[in-house]
Design a protein around this motif. Structure first.
Motif, PDB file in Angstrom:
ATOM      1  N   GLU A 134       0.909  -1.223   0.014  1.00 46.32           N
ATOM      2  CA  GLU A 134      -0.267   0.032  -0.033  1.00 46.32           C
ATOM      3  C   GLU A 134       0.869   1.504  -0.075  1.00 46.32           C
ATOM      4  OE1 GLU A 134      -3.291   0.149  -0.413  1.00 46.32           O
ATOM      5  OE2 GLU A 134      -3.434  -2.091  -0.391  1.00 46.32           O
ATOM      6  N   GLY A 135       2.071   1.003   0.222  1.00 45.95           N
ATOM      7  CA  GLY A 135       2.985   2.233   0.182  1.00 45.95           C
ATOM      8  C   GLY A 135       3.003   3.123   1.534  1.00 45.95           C
ATOM      9  N   VAL A 136       2.807   2.117   2.447  1.00 45.91           N
ATOM     10  CA  VAL A 136       2.789   3.114   3.852  1.00 45.91           C
ATOM     11  C   VAL A 136       4.163   3.307   4.011  1.00 45.91           C
ATOM     12  CG1 VAL A 136       2.460   2.304   6.476  1.00 45.91           C
ATOM     13  CG2 VAL A 136       0.828   1.672   4.727  1.00 45.91           C
ATOM     14  N   ASP A 137       4.219   4.413   5.046  1.00 45.30           N
ATOM     15  CA  ASP A 137       5.702   5.165   5.286  1.00 45.30           C
ATOM     16  C   ASP A 137       6.199   4.308   6.425  1.00 45.30           C
ATOM     17  OD1 ASP A 137       5.973   7.393   2.988  1.00 45.30           O
ATOM     18  OD2 ASP A 137       3.896   7.578   3.845  1.00 45.30           O
ATOM     19  N   PHE A 138       5.395   4.271   7.636  1.00 42.36           N
ATOM     20  CA  PHE A 138       5.907   3.952   8.821  1.00 42.36           C
ATOM     21  C   PHE A 138       4.924   2.848   9.372  1.00 42.36           C
ATOM     22  CE2 PHE A 138       7.719   8.259   8.575  1.00 42.36           C
ATOM     23  CZ  PHE A 138       8.890   7.996   8.810  1.00 42.36           C
ATOM     24  N   VAL A 139       5.462   1.866   9.950  1.00 36.79           N
ATOM     25  CA  VAL A 139       4.628   0.988  10.691  1.00 36.79           C
ATOM     26  C   VAL A 139       5.183   0.894  12.264  1.00 36.79           C
ATOM     27  CG1 VAL A 139       3.612  -1.302  11.009  1.00 36.79           C
ATOM     28  CG2 VAL A 139       4.025  -0.393   8.853  1.00 36.79           C
ATOM     29  N   PHE A 140       4.184   1.210  13.018  1.00 33.93           N
ATOM     30  CA  PHE A 140       4.675   1.409  14.552  1.00 33.93           C
ATOM     31  C   PHE A 140       4.150   0.263  15.225  1.00 33.93           C
ATOM     32  CE2 PHE A 140       3.769   3.424  18.666  1.00 33.93           C
ATOM     33  CZ  PHE A 140       5.096   3.048  19.447  1.00 33.93           C
ATOM     34  N   MET A 141       5.045  -0.655  15.714  1.00 37.78           N
ATOM     35  CA  MET A 141       4.588  -1.994  16.519  1.00 37.78           C
ATOM     36  C   MET A 141       5.283  -2.001  17.814  1.00 37.78           C
ATOM     37  SD  MET A 141       4.610  -5.008  13.585  1.00 37.78           S
ATOM     38  CE  MET A 141       6.070  -5.075  13.779  1.00 37.78           C
ATOM     39  N   PRO A 142       5.017  -1.242  18.941  1.00 43.38           N
ATOM     40  CA  PRO A 142       5.375  -1.289  19.954  1.00 43.38           C
ATOM     41  C   PRO A 142       5.274  -2.603  20.739  1.00 43.38           C
ATOM     42  CG  PRO A 142       3.376  -0.103  20.212  1.00 43.38           C
ATOM     43  CD  PRO A 142       3.503  -0.462  18.683  1.00 43.38           C
ATOM     44  N   THR A 143       5.912  -2.883  21.853  1.00 47.23           N
ATOM     45  CA  THR A 143       5.432  -4.050  22.570  1.00 47.23           C
ATOM     46  C   THR A 143       4.734  -3.724  23.800  1.00 47.23           C
ATOM     47  OG1 THR A 143       7.473  -3.681  24.225  1.00 47.23           O
ATOM     48  CG2 THR A 143       7.913  -5.204  21.977  1.00 47.23           C
ATOM     49  N   PRO A 144       3.941  -4.577  24.366  1.00 46.02           N
ATOM     50  CA  PRO A 144       3.274  -4.415  25.679  1.00 46.02           C
ATOM     51  C   PRO A 144       3.934  -3.628  26.755  1.00 46.02           C
ATOM     52  CG  PRO A 144       2.365  -6.428  24.684  1.00 46.02           C
ATOM     53  CD  PRO A 144       3.701  -5.711  23.863  1.00 46.02           C
ATOM     54  N   ASP A 145       5.131  -4.381  26.996  1.00 43.28           N
ATOM     55  CA  ASP A 145       6.057  -3.767  27.995  1.00 43.28           C
ATOM     56  C   ASP A 145       6.466  -2.416  28.003  1.00 43.28           C
ATOM     57  OD1 ASP A 145       5.920  -5.974  29.324  1.00 43.28           O
ATOM     58  OD2 ASP A 145       7.822  -6.858  28.859  1.00 43.28           O
ATOM     59  N   ASP A 146       6.684  -2.204  26.635  1.00 45.25           N
ATOM     60  CA  ASP A 146       7.095  -0.531  26.282  1.00 45.25           C
ATOM     61  C   ASP A 146       5.720   0.292  26.606  1.00 45.25           C
ATOM     62  OD1 ASP A 146       9.247   0.978  25.610  1.00 45.25           O
ATOM     63  OD2 ASP A 146       8.961   0.541  23.545  1.00 45.25           O
ATOM     64  N   MET A 147       4.591   0.021  25.954  1.00 41.71           N
ATOM     65  CA  MET A 147       3.483   0.930  26.174  1.00 41.71           C
ATOM     66  C   MET A 147       3.104   0.897  27.802  1.00 41.71           C
ATOM     67  SD  MET A 147       2.894   2.379  23.694  1.00 41.71           S
ATOM     68  CE  MET A 147       1.579   2.724  22.398  1.00 41.71           C
ATOM     69  N   TYR A 148       3.031  -0.297  28.521  1.00 37.53           N
ATOM     70  CA  TYR A 148       2.842  -0.223  29.764  1.00 37.53           C
ATOM     71  C   TYR A 148       3.846  -0.847  30.725  1.00 37.53           C
ATOM     72  CZ  TYR A 148      -1.986   0.047  27.502  1.00 37.53           C
ATOM     73  OH  TYR A 148      -3.078   0.415  26.817  1.00 37.53           O
ATOM     74  N   PRO A 149       4.772  -0.176  30.906  1.00 39.15           N
ATOM     75  CA  PRO A 149       5.824  -0.606  31.749  1.00 39.15           C
ATOM     76  C   PRO A 149       5.530  -0.731  33.137  1.00 39.15           C
ATOM     77  CG  PRO A 149       6.230   2.083  31.266  1.00 39.15           C
ATOM     78  CD  PRO A 149       4.959   1.267  30.509  1.00 39.15           C
ATOM     79  N   ASP A 150       6.328  -1.429  33.994  1.00 35.59           N
ATOM     80  CA  ASP A 150       5.861  -1.540  35.270  1.00 35.59           C
ATOM     81  C   ASP A 150       5.386  -0.429  36.069  1.00 35.59           C
ATOM     82  OD1 ASP A 150       6.222  -4.368  35.458  1.00 35.59           O
ATOM     83  OD2 ASP A 150       8.319  -4.341  36.251  1.00 35.59           O
ATOM     84  N   GLY A 151       4.437  -0.314  36.764  1.00 35.80           N
ATOM     85  CA  GLY A 151       4.265   1.078  37.413  1.00 35.80           C
ATOM     86  C   GLY A 151       3.243   1.763  36.669  1.00 35.80           C
ATOM     87  N   TYR A 152       3.099   1.396  35.436  1.00 39.22           N
ATOM     88  CA  TYR A 152       2.150   2.413  34.657  1.00 39.22           C
ATOM     89  C   TYR A 152       0.687   2.449  35.319  1.00 39.22           C
ATOM     90  CZ  TYR A 152      -0.582   4.334  30.899  1.00 39.22           C
ATOM     91  OH  TYR A 152      -1.285   5.314  30.114  1.00 39.22           O
ATOM     92  N   ASN A 153       0.463   3.828  35.470  1.00 38.13           N
ATOM     93  CA  ASN A 153      -0.743   3.988  36.314  1.00 38.13           C
ATOM     94  C   ASN A 153      -1.637   5.148  35.747  1.00 38.13           C
ATOM     95  OD1 ASN A 153      -2.555   3.128  38.066  1.00 38.13           O
ATOM     96  ND2 ASN A 153      -1.358   3.626  39.934  1.00 38.13           N
ATOM     97  N   THR A 154      -1.888   5.635  34.493  1.00 40.75           N
ATOM     98  CA  THR A 154      -2.576   6.621  34.043  1.00 40.75           C
ATOM     99  C   THR A 154      -3.424   6.169  32.874  1.00 40.75           C
ATOM    100  OG1 THR A 154      -0.842   8.208  34.544  1.00 40.75           O
ATOM    101  CG2 THR A 154      -2.392   9.022  32.928  1.00 40.75           C
ATOM    102  N   TRP A 155      -4.760   6.585  33.443  1.00 38.01           N
ATOM    103  CA  TRP A 155      -5.894   6.368  32.220  1.00 38.01           C
ATOM    104  C   TRP A 155      -6.835   7.368  31.714  1.00 38.01           C
ATOM    105  CZ3 TRP A 155      -5.357   1.268  31.271  1.00 38.01           C
ATOM    106  CH2 TRP A 155      -4.558   0.534  32.149  1.00 38.01           C
ATOM    107  N   VAL A 156      -7.203   6.980  30.698  1.00 44.03           N
ATOM    108  CA  VAL A 156      -8.108   8.261  30.066  1.00 44.03           C
ATOM    109  C   VAL A 156      -9.544   7.513  30.000  1.00 44.03           C
ATOM    110  CG1 VAL A 156      -8.449   9.791  27.850  1.00 44.03           C
ATOM    111  CG2 VAL A 156      -6.072   9.269  28.751  1.00 44.03           C
TER     112      VAL A 156
END
Ligand code: AMP
Length: 277
Positions: free
Chosen positions: A82-104
């Motif tokens: 499709e000619g996409v420029d960037f694919v962002f594939m974070p890991t769960p640990d990166d997105m929610y590291p230990d102690g993560y505690n903020t919610w929207v």
């Protein structure tokens, strides 16, 4: 196409972009529905970013987080084409590291339909979408009407929090016979896939009734409930005929209505909807 796994790297790449950025958040296992969003993002913007992240916090206990279909290699091939420029594939640990505690959390419309049946689901959705928006800083972000309530929740969050991103709704993409494309269709056997057409049949019947002048919600509900119950593999989770903006249930079709439903076909929970009037 650049595949990025770290949040920091995505932020760095974003900083270098002095052009319009279109963003499509997904949970992967891509199909034609996703690709329609991607094409729209490509068309409207200089750069298209797609994220693939099966977000653990939007799945409840006993839901299908562990078994959710994943095929990164295939997804990347499709996005490359499709000619996409960037694919962002974070890991769960990166997105929610230990102690993560903020919610929207968005209240009100999240207490109905999917929110009622899947407690905490939308809190997970609004939190992850917020995080992704903060990392990718898109000008426009593309969401499918397939998840009609999710689209409304995101629009409400963006409005309430004065976010800069513009939310772009995209119509539901269906198979030739009407089944709404979904990664979860992968769970269906051949027989179940046939049975799943009942959702489309019910929504089409509701629209036909309305077009012929029926405005009594109870009569439409009885009719479409009957159609689904005739299918032995189908079990209704909910059927809603609601004000298309507020999602308050209607008794009379005197304004634009969102007819939405969740139906189990065997063990697979499918959702679909249509806006009428
Ligand atoms: P998902 O990977 O299921 O989280 O979906 C990612 C995005 O694609 C969401 O905005 C969905 O609403 C959208 N989407 C999923 N299926 C379809 C479809 N059949 N037609 C249009 N958009 C879709």
């Amino acid at each position: 196409m650049q595949v990025i796994n770290s949040i920091e790297e995505m932020k760095q790449e974003r900083k270098k972009l002095a052009c319009t950025v279109g963003f499509v958040p997904t949970m992967g296992y891509l199909h034609r529905g996703h690709l329609t969003l991607v094409r729209r993002a490509k068309r409207d913007n200089d750069v298209a970013v797609v994220s693939i992240f099966v977000n653990p916090t939007q799945f409840g206990p006993g839901e299908d987080f562990a078994t959710y279909p994943r095929d990164t290699e295939r997804d990347l091939e499709m996005l490359e084409k499709e000619g996409v420029d960037f694919v962002f594939m974070p890991t769960p640990d990166d997105m929610y590291p230990d102690g993560y505690n903020t919610w929207v959390e968005t209240f009100g419309i999240t207490s109905k339909l999917e929110g009622e049946k899947r407690p905490g689901h939308f809190k997970g959705v609004t939190t992850i979408v917020n995080k992704l928006f903060n990392i990718v800083l898109p000008h426009k972000a593309y969401f499918g009407q397939k998840d009609a309530q999710q689209l409304r929740v995101i629009q409400k969050m963006v409005a309430d929090l004065d976010m800069h991103v513009k939310i772009m709704p995209v119509a539901t993409v269906r198979s030739r016979r009407g089944l709404a494309m979904s990664s979860r269709n992968n769970y269906l056997s051949k027989e179940e896939r046939e049975a799943a057409l009942v959702l489309y049949k019910a929504l089409s019947t509701a629209e036909e009734m309305y077009m012929r002048g029926e405005q009594d919600v109870a009569r439409i509900r009885v009719k479409i409930t009957g159609i689904i119950n005739q299918e032995p593999l189908a079990k209704i989770d909910y059927i809603s005929i609601a004000d298309a903006d507020t999602l308050e249930e209607l008794t009379y079709m005197d304004r634009s209505a969102l007819i939405s439903m969740a139906v189990r076909i065997g063990n697979t929970r499918l959702i679909d909807n249509r806006t009428i009037g």
